[in-house]
Scaffold this active site. Structure first.
Site, mmCIF file in Angstrom:
data_model
loop_
_atom_site.group_PDB
_atom_site.id
_atom_site.type_symbol
_atom_site.label_atom_id
_atom_site.label_comp_id
_atom_site.label_asym_id
_atom_site.label_seq_id
_atom_site.Cartn_x
_atom_site.Cartn_y
_atom_site.Cartn_z
ATOM 1 N N HIS A 124 87.306 13.785 91.951
ATOM 2 C CA HIS A 124 86.251 14.202 92.891
ATOM 3 C C HIS A 124 86.915 14.850 94.096
ATOM 4 O O HIS A 124 87.647 14.198 94.828
ATOM 5 C CB HIS A 124 85.404 12.991 93.313
ATOM 6 C CG HIS A 124 84.690 12.362 92.159
ATOM 7 N ND1 HIS A 124 83.433 12.760 91.774
ATOM 8 C CD2 HIS A 124 85.066 11.406 91.271
ATOM 9 C CE1 HIS A 124 83.058 12.061 90.702
ATOM 10 N NE2 HIS A 124 84.038 11.232 90.373
ATOM 11 N N LEU A 125 86.652 16.152 94.284
ATOM 12 C CA LEU A 125 87.288 16.876 95.392
ATOM 13 C C LEU A 125 86.353 17.048 96.581
ATOM 14 O O LEU A 125 86.754 17.560 97.619
ATOM 15 C CB LEU A 125 87.809 18.239 94.909
ATOM 16 C CG LEU A 125 88.993 18.162 93.942
ATOM 17 C CD1 LEU A 125 89.402 19.555 93.482
ATOM 18 C CD2 LEU A 125 90.192 17.442 94.570
ATOM 19 N N ASP A 159 78.249 12.848 85.654
ATOM 20 C CA ASP A 159 79.066 11.698 86.073
ATOM 21 C C ASP A 159 78.239 10.544 86.631
ATOM 22 O O ASP A 159 77.524 9.896 85.877
ATOM 23 C CB ASP A 159 80.173 12.134 87.048
ATOM 24 C CG ASP A 159 81.233 11.034 87.275
ATOM 25 O OD1 ASP A 159 81.100 9.942 86.689
ATOM 26 O OD2 ASP A 159 82.201 11.263 88.028
ATOM 27 N N HIS A 170 79.502 9.615 82.056
ATOM 28 C CA HIS A 170 79.636 8.299 82.683
ATOM 29 C C HIS A 170 78.500 7.494 82.068
ATOM 30 O O HIS A 170 77.336 7.862 82.223
ATOM 31 C CB HIS A 170 79.481 8.507 84.192
ATOM 32 C CG HIS A 170 79.189 7.287 85.007
ATOM 33 N ND1 HIS A 170 79.885 7.005 86.169
ATOM 34 C CD2 HIS A 170 78.258 6.304 84.890
ATOM 35 C CE1 HIS A 170 79.409 5.895 86.712
ATOM 36 N NE2 HIS A 170 78.419 5.454 85.972
ATOM 37 N N ASP A 185 89.625 9.156 88.051
ATOM 38 C CA ASP A 185 88.345 9.056 88.780
ATOM 39 C C ASP A 185 88.619 8.964 90.290
ATOM 40 O O ASP A 185 87.981 8.191 91.006
ATOM 41 C CB ASP A 185 87.523 7.857 88.295
ATOM 42 C CG ASP A 185 86.063 7.915 88.776
ATOM 43 O OD1 ASP A 185 85.658 8.951 89.351
ATOM 44 O OD2 ASP A 185 85.349 6.918 88.579
ATOM 45 N N HIS A 241 86.724 8.354 99.937
ATOM 46 C CA HIS A 241 85.661 8.140 100.915
ATOM 47 C C HIS A 241 86.314 7.986 102.284
ATOM 48 O O HIS A 241 87.481 7.609 102.384
ATOM 49 C CB HIS A 241 84.857 6.880 100.601
ATOM 50 C CG HIS A 241 84.058 6.977 99.341
ATOM 51 N ND1 HIS A 241 82.971 7.802 99.210
ATOM 52 C CD2 HIS A 241 84.204 6.346 98.140
ATOM 53 C CE1 HIS A 241 82.479 7.682 97.988
ATOM 54 N NE2 HIS A 241 83.205 6.814 97.311
HETATM 55 ZN ZN LIG Z 1 83.785 10.002 88.657
HETATM 56 ZN ZN LIG Z 2 81.710 7.868 86.954
#
Ligand SMILES: [Zn+2]
Ligand SMILES: [Zn+2]
Length: 428
Positions: A63-64, A153, A180, A306, A310
């Protein structure tokens, strides 16, 4: 600059190659792998005695946070974290603001990534519009724009008929569907695995069935539609058993596991540490053991992080209110080294590199994960025995949210090359 990586243990799973040799990088490409030391003085020599020389690692689940959440991470910081972790190719997930559900957005992120980080970034586009699980995206246009797969996801499609139609359409355009697996009617309100520990802590739990119900559903739909399905971050023992079953039936199915699910259990949530809060959650010891066995046996196809950064203020909330997710790019290699050590080294060096480079590249058809002569020189130099202590304050990522703070990991990245350029060096 051209390089001579001298005397390393050259590991290339794509050619089943494992030998001490010298690797030459010229003009940005792998020029030669030779047992005879080249004497060309124009080559910058890096001594790799006792080190591994391998294809750059590949992470197909990152996750960018761009566009829209650059306070958590940017293409630049996420890319730098990847390179420091030995990853030369990463795939970014579409749950951004707005979600990556249009060809314009997919193109924009690809173009920006090319300018803003030397790491190679591929885009996984959304599976449904706005990741709302209702309307299908224009998969043909997404593919034309460069999307390499589709996924919602963390907002998985709940309606089985919508998923079936999405799979049919993606199969027609040759796009893998990445899922997911979570039935939200079972997981709603939960913040950790439902079990003894959640009861003791008084936290609402996410049952294992929320994952397994959707693994079964998605695999059955992939079976029926002929779609290529990749399951993200397996967390349950029953999930591993289901994958084993469906693979035996010939379903086009692959799956990944994250380092944290191999090393930790729900007991990490004791003390309400929000850095142990992720989705799917950390499960029980028997789940952890089944995932380890699945990886060793080959039921699980690859490792992915993954990586979910945050901001500190978000993780400083109470356990139920904190967001799910942890960073993973800069600790993944060392975590797998630690896990492999704990297990009694079931993974050979070649198998370890395959799971973190060649296999994930093959799953999503990426040009990566090989040291073939003529290929772009995406190369990582690794010290597999180096022990080091995790200090999140040193991360390139903006995220500090790791459950591994203070842990001693085994295995460290020494150099990372992308297209023949040295883009990371542990020396500074
Ligand atoms: Zn993810
Ligand atoms: Zn996920």
């Amino acid at each position: 600059m051209d390089y001579l990586l001298a005397n390393g243990r050259v590991l290339d799973p794509s050619q089943n190659r494992d030998e001490v040799a010298h690797l030459v990088i010229r003009g940005g490409r792998i020029a030669e792998i030779t047992p005879i030391l080249p004497s060309d003085p124009s080559l910058k020599r890096i001594d790799c005695d006792g080190l591994w020389v391998a294809p750059g690692l590949v992470d197909i689940h990152v996750h960018l946070r761009e566009p829209g959440q650059s306070y958590k991470e940017t293409l630049q910081t996420g890319g730098a974290a990847a390179l420091a972790g030995g990853f030369t190719t990463i795939c970014c997930m579409p749950n951004t603001e707005p979600p990556l559900d249009s060809p314009t957005l997919v193109r924009e992120i690809r173009q920006r990534a090319e300018r803003e980080t030397p790491c190679r970034v591929y885009v996984v586009a959304a599976l449904t519009q706005g990741m709302a699980g209702e309307q299908l995206c224009d998969y043909h246009a997404l593919k034309q724009a460069g999307a390499i797969a589709c996924s919602d996801d963390a907002f998985p499609v709940q309606n089985a008929e919508v998923m079936r139609r999405a799979m049919l359409a993606c199969a027609a355009y040759g796009l893998p569907v990445v899922t997911h697996c979570e039935d939200k009617s079972l997981s709603a309100g939960g913040s950790m695995h439902r079990g003894v520990v959640s009861s003791l802590l008084g936290l609402q739990g996410i049952p294992a069935s929320s994952e397994t119900v959707q693994i079964a559903r998605n695999a059955l739909l992939a079976w029926e539609t002929g779609c290529q399905l990749h399951l993200q971050h397996l967390s349950t023992a029953v999930g591993v058993a289901l994958v084993r079953f469906f693979k035996a039936q010939g379903v086009r199915l692959t799956c990944e596991v994250c380092p944290h699910h191999l090393l930790l259990t729900d007991s990490a949530c004791e003390g309400y540490d929000t850095n142990a809060k992720m989705n799917p959650p950390l499960r029980t010891e028997s789940d952890r053991r089944a995932l380890s066995e699945g990886l060793i046996e080959g039921v699980i196809d690859c490792i992915a992080t993954d990586h979910a950064p945050h901001a500190p203020f978000e993780k400083e909330r109470t356990f139920p209110d904190a967001p799910f997710g942890i960073v993973g790019l800069e600790t993944a290699f060392g975590c797998i080294g630690l896990w492999n050590h704990q297990q009694g080294t079931p993974l050979s060096p070649l198998e370890w590199i395959r799971l973190m480079s060649t296999a994930p590249a093959q799953i999503l058809n990426l040009t990566a994960g090989t040291l073939q002569v003529g290929a772009p020189a995406d190369v990582v130099v690794l010290d597999p025995h180096a022990r080091w202590i995790v200090n999140p304050d040193e991360f390139r990522s903006k995220g500090r949210n790791t459950p591994f703070r203070g842990w001693e990991l085994i295995g460290k990245v020494r150099y990372t090359f992308v297209g023949g350029e040295c883009v990371y060096s542990a020396a500074g």
